[in-house]
Motif scaffolding. Structure first.
Motif, short mmCIF file in Angstrom:
data_model
loop_
_atom_site.label_atom_id
_atom_site.label_comp_id
_atom_site.label_asym_id
_atom_site.label_seq_id
_atom_site.Cartn_x
_atom_site.Cartn_y
_atom_site.Cartn_z
N VAL A 141 0.84 -1.20 0.00
CA VAL A 141 0.00 0.00 0.00
C VAL A 141 0.87 1.25 0.00
CG1 VAL A 141 -1.72 1.31 1.29
CG2 VAL A 141 -1.93 -1.16 1.14
N PHE A 142 1.93 1.26 0.82
CA PHE A 142 2.80 2.43 0.88
C PHE A 142 3.43 2.71 -0.48
CE2 PHE A 142 5.39 5.63 2.75
CZ PHE A 142 6.61 5.56 2.08
N VAL A 143 3.95 1.68 -1.12
CA VAL A 143 4.61 1.86 -2.41
C VAL A 143 3.60 2.36 -3.45
CG1 VAL A 143 5.75 0.66 -4.34
CG2 VAL A 143 6.45 0.20 -1.99
N LEU A 144 2.41 1.77 -3.46
CA LEU A 144 1.43 2.17 -4.46
C LEU A 144 0.92 3.59 -4.20
CD1 LEU A 144 -0.57 -1.17 -4.89
CD2 LEU A 144 0.85 -0.05 -6.60
N TYR A 145 0.76 3.95 -2.91
CA TYR A 145 0.19 5.26 -2.61
C TYR A 145 1.24 6.36 -2.62
CZ TYR A 145 -2.92 8.71 -0.45
OH TYR A 145 -3.68 9.83 -0.21
N ASP A 146 2.22 6.23 -1.74
CA ASP A 146 3.16 7.34 -1.56
C ASP A 146 4.27 7.38 -2.60
OD1 ASP A 146 2.98 7.56 2.08
OD2 ASP A 146 2.08 8.79 0.51
N VAL A 147 4.66 6.23 -3.14
CA VAL A 147 5.74 6.24 -4.13
C VAL A 147 5.18 6.35 -5.55
CG1 VAL A 147 7.74 4.98 -5.05
CG2 VAL A 147 7.20 4.83 -2.62
N GLU A 148 4.12 5.56 -5.82
CA GLU A 148 3.63 5.50 -7.20
C GLU A 148 2.44 6.41 -7.46
OE1 GLU A 148 5.12 3.93 -9.64
OE2 GLU A 148 6.69 3.09 -8.37
N GLY A 149 1.81 6.92 -6.40
CA GLY A 149 0.75 7.92 -6.60
C GLY A 149 -0.64 7.39 -6.89
N HIS A 150 -0.91 6.12 -6.57
CA HIS A 150 -2.27 5.61 -6.76
C HIS A 150 -3.18 6.10 -5.64
CE1 HIS A 150 -1.57 2.64 -9.99
NE2 HIS A 150 -0.35 2.60 -9.49
N THR A 151 -4.48 6.10 -5.90
CA THR A 151 -5.46 6.50 -4.88
C THR A 151 -5.88 5.26 -4.09
OG1 THR A 151 -7.33 6.07 -6.33
CG2 THR A 151 -6.37 8.29 -6.42
N HIS A 152 -6.54 5.50 -2.95
CA HIS A 152 -7.00 4.37 -2.13
C HIS A 152 -8.03 3.51 -2.86
CE1 HIS A 152 -4.71 4.92 1.47
NE2 HIS A 152 -5.05 6.19 1.57
N SER A 162 -10.44 -3.51 1.31
CA SER A 162 -11.35 -2.38 1.41
C SER A 162 -10.54 -1.08 1.43
CB SER A 162 -12.18 -2.49 2.69
OG SER A 162 -11.35 -2.29 3.81
N ILE A 163 -11.22 0.02 1.14
CA ILE A 163 -10.55 1.32 1.18
C ILE A 163 -10.08 1.61 2.60
CG2 ILE A 163 -10.93 3.82 0.93
CD1 ILE A 163 -12.79 3.14 -1.43
N GLY A 164 -10.89 1.24 3.58
CA GLY A 164 -10.52 1.43 4.98
C GLY A 164 -9.24 0.69 5.34
N THR A 165 -9.13 -0.56 4.86
CA THR A 165 -7.90 -1.34 5.11
C THR A 165 -6.71 -0.68 4.44
OG1 THR A 165 -9.17 -3.39 5.27
CG2 THR A 165 -6.83 -3.61 4.83
N SER A 166 -6.91 -0.19 3.23
CA SER A 166 -5.82 0.48 2.51
C SER A 166 -5.31 1.67 3.33
CB SER A 166 -6.32 0.93 1.14
OG SER A 166 -5.30 1.59 0.42
N LYS A 167 -6.24 2.46 3.87
CA LYS A 167 -5.83 3.64 4.65
C LYS A 167 -5.10 3.21 5.93
CE LYS A 167 -9.38 6.80 3.00
NZ LYS A 167 -10.56 7.61 3.32
N THR A 168 -5.65 2.20 6.59
CA THR A 168 -5.03 1.73 7.84
C THR A 168 -3.61 1.22 7.56
OG1 THR A 168 -7.20 1.09 8.67
CG2 THR A 168 -5.28 0.13 9.77
N GLN A 169 -3.46 0.44 6.50
CA GLN A 169 -2.14 -0.10 6.16
C GLN A 169 -1.16 1.04 5.85
OE1 GLN A 169 -0.94 -3.14 6.33
NE2 GLN A 169 -2.87 -4.06 6.94
N LEU A 170 -1.64 2.06 5.14
CA LEU A 170 -0.77 3.19 4.80
C LEU A 170 -0.30 3.90 6.07
CD1 LEU A 170 0.48 5.10 2.67
CD2 LEU A 170 -1.60 6.47 2.87
N HIS A 171 -1.23 4.13 6.99
CA HIS A 171 -0.88 4.85 8.21
C HIS A 171 0.14 4.05 9.02
CE1 HIS A 171 -5.04 6.99 7.88
NE2 HIS A 171 -4.19 7.39 6.96
N ARG A 172 -0.09 2.74 9.11
CA ARG A 172 0.86 1.90 9.84
C ARG A 172 2.24 1.96 9.19
NH1 ARG A 172 -2.76 -3.54 10.51
NH2 ARG A 172 -4.09 -2.79 12.18
N ALA A 173 2.24 1.89 7.86
CA ALA A 173 3.52 1.91 7.14
C ALA A 173 4.27 3.20 7.43
CB ALA A 173 3.27 1.77 5.63
N ARG A 174 3.57 4.31 7.37
CA ARG A 174 4.25 5.60 7.57
C ARG A 174 4.80 5.70 8.98
NH1 ARG A 174 -0.16 9.78 5.09
NH2 ARG A 174 0.36 9.62 2.86
N LEU A 175 4.05 5.24 9.98
CA LEU A 175 4.53 5.32 11.37
C LEU A 175 5.74 4.41 11.56
CD1 LEU A 175 1.09 5.38 13.23
CD2 LEU A 175 2.75 7.27 13.06
#
Lengths: 187, 224
Positions: A141-152, A162-175
């Motif tokens: 999720v981090f690579v697709l969102y923050d590196v590659e620029g895809h949306t949730h 789910s979109i919710g899981t995608s957001k949760t995974q991203l937040h965990r990755a960033r922390l």
């Protein structure tokens, strides 16, 4: 700055090379390969790890050759190739997860576990090295969102979450990444 | 709310994903909490760096393997299926993988025994797998492959994982070449060169399986 990173990256592929490759010209396809290999390999390495990157890159380009006829020019060639690359990588990761879950009794979904590294680092780690240490789910999720620029919504569709899981995974990755790459500070 | 709870909400705050009330609460907290302000700055820097991560090429040149898989240069006049099926690409890939196995495991030679014509003809049809003892020879191709795959599957856990990985990759490559050739053969059943290629690939598969089966037996004996 390489052609893949410059202002024209992912914009217009020289039409002639794509047309020639479509006609079976492997020399033209080789030029396409050299133009895009860095971006494809970096994507594969960050999504699936350094050990799988070479083989994945080869698979992606072979699949590109096989699917060239389906490129209609509606998007830039680089964009089309990137989408194909993401699909190939995710397909491979899914197969690997399926195989692992057949062998392990406790088949917990990779998307449900996102544990931080056990030891606090004392040295600052580079971001690429830190990404390698993320669990598979949050890493993708981090690579697709923050590196590659895809949306949730795009990531959710690609990964089957789910979109919710995608957001949760991203937040965990960033922390987690913040703990790995930021120097320790006195409170 | 604990410090960790505030920190845990920072990524959502960064993405403007909090409710209006949650956002207001966070902004009030940030006024008083230097640690959280630092954490937010760290997260912003991290995201900015992620977006600027450079693309780097692979260490080794991957083009030769890709070129081997897509086939030699050809003109538009050459049909796609013939370009993909032209020798020695499928054989070269499979042979290359097998040779990689041999160099990793020690010196060994791949010996072909031409299969009887009856086996080649029988192999053209899809057979339901039936288990038969491998020592009863000659057996049709399909039976021999099934017996060997069954034996290898039973010993998988005792084999070196790298060996298993190489074997599986080899079989995937060979099966893919066979499937491609069979698909074309369905449309061009009179193409004898293609029939010969299918037979060659099947002999290769049988040979690879026999070699690995012998290896697995010898590993088992050494372990006891």
């Amino acid at each position: 700055m390489s052609p893949e990173e410059g202002p024209l990256a992912g914009r217009t592929e020289p039409d002639e090379d794509v047309s020639r490759a479509l006609a079976g010209d492997v020399g033209a396809f080789e030029r396409i390969y050299h133009r895009h290999v860095s971006r494809v390999h970096s994507l594969a390495r960050r999504m699936a790890g350094p050990d799988a990157a070479d083989e994945l890159t080869q698979d992606i380009f072979v699949r590109t050759w096989q699917k060239l006829a389906s490129f209609r020019g509606e998007a830039a060639f680089g964009t089309w190739l990137h989408r194909l690359a993401v699909n190939v990588i995710i397909e491979r990761l899914r197969r690997a997860t399926l195989e692992r879950s057949r062998r392990v009794d406790d088949s917990t979904s990779a998307y449900e576990t996102a544990e931080a590294p056990s030891a606090a680092p004392t040295l600052r780690m580079g971001l690429d090295a830190a990404i390698d240490r993320l669990p598979p789910g949050s890493r993708q999720v981090f690579v697709l969102y923050d590196v590659e620029g895809h949306t949730h919504p795009e990531i959710a569709a690609l990964l089957g979450i789910s979109i919710g899981t995608s957001k949760t995974q991203l937040h965990r990755a960033r922390l987690t990444l913040r703990r790995l790459v930021s120097p320790p500070r006195e409170s | 709310m604990t410090d960790d709870t505030w920190t845990d909400r920072l990524p959502a705050y960064l993405d403007d994903d909090l409710s209006p009330a949650g956002r207001l609460e966070m902004e009030r907290h940030l006024v008083d909490c230097a640690d959280c302000r630092q954490a937010l700055a760290d997260l912003r820097a991290l995201v900015a760096e992620a977006r600027r991560l450079p693309s780097t090429p692979p260490v080794r040149n991957l083009w030769p393997a890709i070129e081997a898989a897509v086939g030699p240069s050809s003109s538009r006049a050459t049909p796609v299926w013939r370009r993909r099926m032209s020798l020695p690409v499928p054989v070269a890939i499979a042979a290359g993988v097998v040779l990689a196995v041999t160099s990793a495991l020690g010196v060994w030679t791949l010996m072909y025994r031409p299969a009887p014509a009856a086996d080649v003809a029988a192999a053209a049809a899809v057979e339901a797998p039936v288990l038969r003892p491998a020592f009863l020879a000659p057996v049709p191709y399909g039976h021999a492959v099934d017996d060997l795959l069954t034996a290898l599957a039973a010993r998988r856990d005792q084999m070196d994982p790298r060996t298993v990985q190489v074997l599986e990759r080899s079989l995937t490559t060979i099966d893919s070449a066979i499937a491609d050739a069979m698909a074309v053969l369905a449309e061009q059943p009179d193409d004898l060169a293609l029939v010969a290629r299918v037979a060659e690939q099947r002999r290769l598969k049988l040979s690879v399986l026999r070699r690995f089966e012998k290896l697995s037996v010898s590993n088992l004996e050494n372990a006891q």
